[in-house]
Design a protein around this motif. Structure first.
Motif, PDB file in Angstrom:
ATOM      1  N   SER A   1       0.825  -1.200   0.000  1.00  0.00           N
ATOM      2  CA  SER A   1       0.000   0.000   0.000  1.00  0.00           C
ATOM      3  C   SER A   1       0.866   1.260   0.000  1.00  0.00           C
ATOM      4  O   SER A   1       0.592   2.218  -0.731  1.00  0.00           O
ATOM      5  N   ALA A   2       1.921   1.254   0.801  1.00  0.00           N
ATOM      6  CA  ALA A   2       2.800   2.420   0.890  1.00  0.00           C
ATOM      7  C   ALA A   2       3.552   2.644  -0.415  1.00  0.00           C
ATOM      8  O   ALA A   2       3.670   3.781  -0.900  1.00  0.00           O
ATOM      9  N   MET A   3       4.061   1.572  -1.016  1.00  0.00           N
ATOM     10  CA  MET A   3       4.771   1.709  -2.287  1.00  0.00           C
ATOM     11  C   MET A   3       3.819   2.135  -3.395  1.00  0.00           C
ATOM     12  O   MET A   3       4.177   2.933  -4.273  1.00  0.00           O
ATOM     13  N   GLY A   4       2.598   1.617  -3.365  1.00  0.00           N
ATOM     14  CA  GLY A   4       1.608   2.014  -4.358  1.00  0.00           C
ATOM     15  C   GLY A   4       1.263   3.484  -4.250  1.00  0.00           C
ATOM     16  O   GLY A   4       1.157   4.187  -5.261  1.00  0.00           O
ATOM     17  N   ALA A   5       1.096   3.967  -3.009  1.00  0.00           N
ATOM     18  CA  ALA A   5       0.789   5.386  -2.808  1.00  0.00           C
ATOM     19  C   ALA A   5       1.939   6.262  -3.294  1.00  0.00           C
ATOM     20  O   ALA A   5       1.726   7.330  -3.881  1.00  0.00           O
ATOM     21  N   MET A   6       3.174   5.807  -3.065  1.00  0.00           N
ATOM     22  CA  MET A   6       4.342   6.536  -3.547  1.00  0.00           C
ATOM     23  C   MET A   6       4.339   6.627  -5.065  1.00  0.00           C
ATOM     24  O   MET A   6       4.597   7.680  -5.657  1.00  0.00           O
ATOM     25  N   ALA A   7       4.046   5.506  -5.737  1.00  0.00           N
ATOM     26  CA  ALA A   7       4.032   5.482  -7.197  1.00  0.00           C
ATOM     27  C   ALA A   7       2.947   6.387  -7.758  1.00  0.00           C
ATOM     28  O   ALA A   7       3.159   7.096  -8.752  1.00  0.00           O
ATOM     29  N   VAL A   8       1.783   6.371  -7.133  1.00  0.00           N
ATOM     30  CA  VAL A   8       0.690   7.240  -7.563  1.00  0.00           C
ATOM     31  C   VAL A   8       1.096   8.708  -7.425  1.00  0.00           C
ATOM     32  O   VAL A   8       0.841   9.537  -8.313  1.00  0.00           O
TER      33      VAL A   8
END
Length: 501
Positions: free
Chosen positions: A253-260
């Protein structure tokens, strides 16, 4: 939705895009060089145009020719695939200036993320964690020495305008910095026309994990989870899988939010990927690939979302029908890149004619290939022939399924990476998910080991099946094959012959 699109690429990715277009009810126009007259993507398209000799600089990289073909064929949009012109802002702008739609991001987004130092500055401003290093290109070797001393060795010198391992040097001490700066700059100039390099801290044993993104023009940006891409040689990926064996749901979730956040920082549109380094529970932005990735099928298999179709849909103005909570993951997928290379000889390219091809099938097996028997494999293009992808309920089941599929696969006429992939499937660290970007460095025996007994038996069985197929083929009556006409002609797939243009 578009009525017709042009695919400005070749090989398996061109065929992949053509199939996605057809499933959307969209006609597809192929282009081909003289070396690709009988390639599968040419035969699958509704129309195909000869655009020049085999060298890509005289065919697939000719912007004016591609746009001219698009206009003459009546195509409304151009899909670039990956490689070639897919991340060239000048091509995107030329497509737009011609009144056509580019199926992908804006030239501004590509420029921002294509320049690695500009990308670092932009994502840092958006609060995205990056590997310690410079925000700007280095002025000279003296500045490189000063910055490296502040960061601490080892460091990595990297081309500001490129990727794929070109213009990249690991520096482990001050005495190496000047030579590395010069050689990295020279290689960057040759590969990208820009000798600018920057420096960042070199992490000794991280994982290479990337996040898949989709973004529409209506303000919706979603991540579709991660892919593990740590098994590489000379910074080129060999095996990819989804999901990673180590990420927790919280880390995902944290890596996904960073990518977004990184994608939104450049108003990104379409399919894209944020690549990261992950080590000891920490992750860092590495770069953004502003195109579809080679390894996109593993994400498609675990999410059930067709990324290439959504590239086309987004470019046509459609809105993503999902929220982030709608994105779920099922099972495990693995992809092996099937290349015309000899793993036992430093992965040197292999050339020749594909004489026979036996493609694996069965539950959970997918083949994205760009070859058929009779196709010539030369040195003009990337050595990737195809991708073999599997999906299963668990990672171990996926590994076992991949091993079975690799044992069924038979490519005669060139050396391939298949023996290497088979050895990896049995290697204990791989099966346990103990992966880093130094995996091959720590398992050099995988490059030349003898195949196991079961592999030998399966290869013998495949050879027997192919011999039976040859005997059957020789007994069949032959018809005269269609032959390609010369420059400027177009194959009309739905009329049964060549039609002059």
């Amino acid at each position: 939705m578009f009525k017709k699109i042009l695919v400005a690429n070749r090989g398996e990715i061109a065929l992949r895009v053509i199939r996605a277009a057809h499933e959307l009810g969209v006609q597809a126009v192929a282009v081909y060089s003289e070396a690709d007259r009988l390639a599968p993507h040419v035969l699958a398209a509704d129309e195909a145009y000869l655009i020049g000799p085999a060298p890509s600089a005289q065919s697939y990289l000719k912007v004016d020719v591609l746009i001219d073909v698009a206009k003459r064929s009546g195509a409304e949009a151009i899909h670039p695939g990956y490689g070639f012109l897919s991340e060239r802002a000048h091509f995107i702008q030329a497509v737009r200036d011609a009144g056509l739609v580019f199926i992908g991001p804006s030239p501004e987004a590509v420029t921002e993320m294509g320049d690695k130092t500009a990308a670092r500055r932009r994502v840092i401003a958006a609060g995205v964690p990056v590997v310690p290093g410079t925000k700007d290109a280095l002025v000279d070797a003296a500045e490189a020495r000063r910055v490296a001393g502040e960061i601490g060795y080892p460091v990595l010198l990297k081309a500001a305008a490129g990727g794929g391992g070109k213009g990249m040097r690991i520096v482990r001490g001050e005495d190496e910095i000047e030579r590395a700066f010069e050689s990295a700059g020279n290689e960057a100039q040759a590969a990208f026309g820009d000798r600018s390099v920057y420096v960042e801290k070199f992490l000794e044993g991280p994982r290479h994990i990337e996040i898949q993104l989709l973004a529409d023009r209506h303000g919706n940006t979603l991540h579709l989870g991660e892919r593990e891409c740590s098994i590489q040689r000379r910074h080129q990926k060999l095996i990819e899988e989804a999901p990673s064996a180590v990420l927790t749901p919280e880390e995902r979730s944290a890596m996904g939010a960073m990518a977004v956040a990184a994608a939104r920082a450049v108003n990104y549109e379409g399919a894209g990927t944020v690549e990261c380094l992950y080590q000891d529970g920490e992750f860092y932005f590495l770069e953004m690939n502003t195109r579809i990735q080679v390894e996109h099928p593993v994400t498609e298999l675990v999410t059930g979302i067709d990324l290439v179709q959504w590239q086309i849909r987004i470019a046509a103005g459609e809105k993503l029908p999902y929220t982030q909570d709608d994105i779920t993951f099922e099972g495990h997928a693995i992809e092996c890149r099937i290349t015309s290379e000899d793993p036992s000889n430093s992965f040197l390219p292999s050339t020749g004619r594909i004489q026979n091809l036996l493609i694996p099938s069965g539950p959970g097996v997918r083949w994205d290939g760009g070859i058929t028997p009779g196709v010539e494999v030369g040195l003009f293009y990337d050595p990737m022939l195809a991708k073999l992808i599997v999906h299963a309920p668990t990672r171990i089941e996926a590994i076992d399924r991949m091993k079975r599929a690799l044992q069924e696969l038979r490519v005669e006429g060139v050396d391939t990476s298949v023996p290497f992939h088979l050895r990896v499937m049995d290697e204990p660290d791989f099966r346990a998910g103990r992966l880093t970007i130094k995996y091959l460095e720590n398992h050099e025996d995988l490059l030349a080991a003898e195949p196991d007994e079961q592999t030998v038996r399966m290869a013998a069985l495949a050879a027997a099946l192919l011999e039976e197929e040859r005997r059957t083929h020789r007994a069949m009556p032959r018809t005269q094959p269609a032959t390609a006409s010369t420059g400027g002609s177009a194959w009309r797939g739905n009329t049964g012959g060549w039609r002059g243009r």
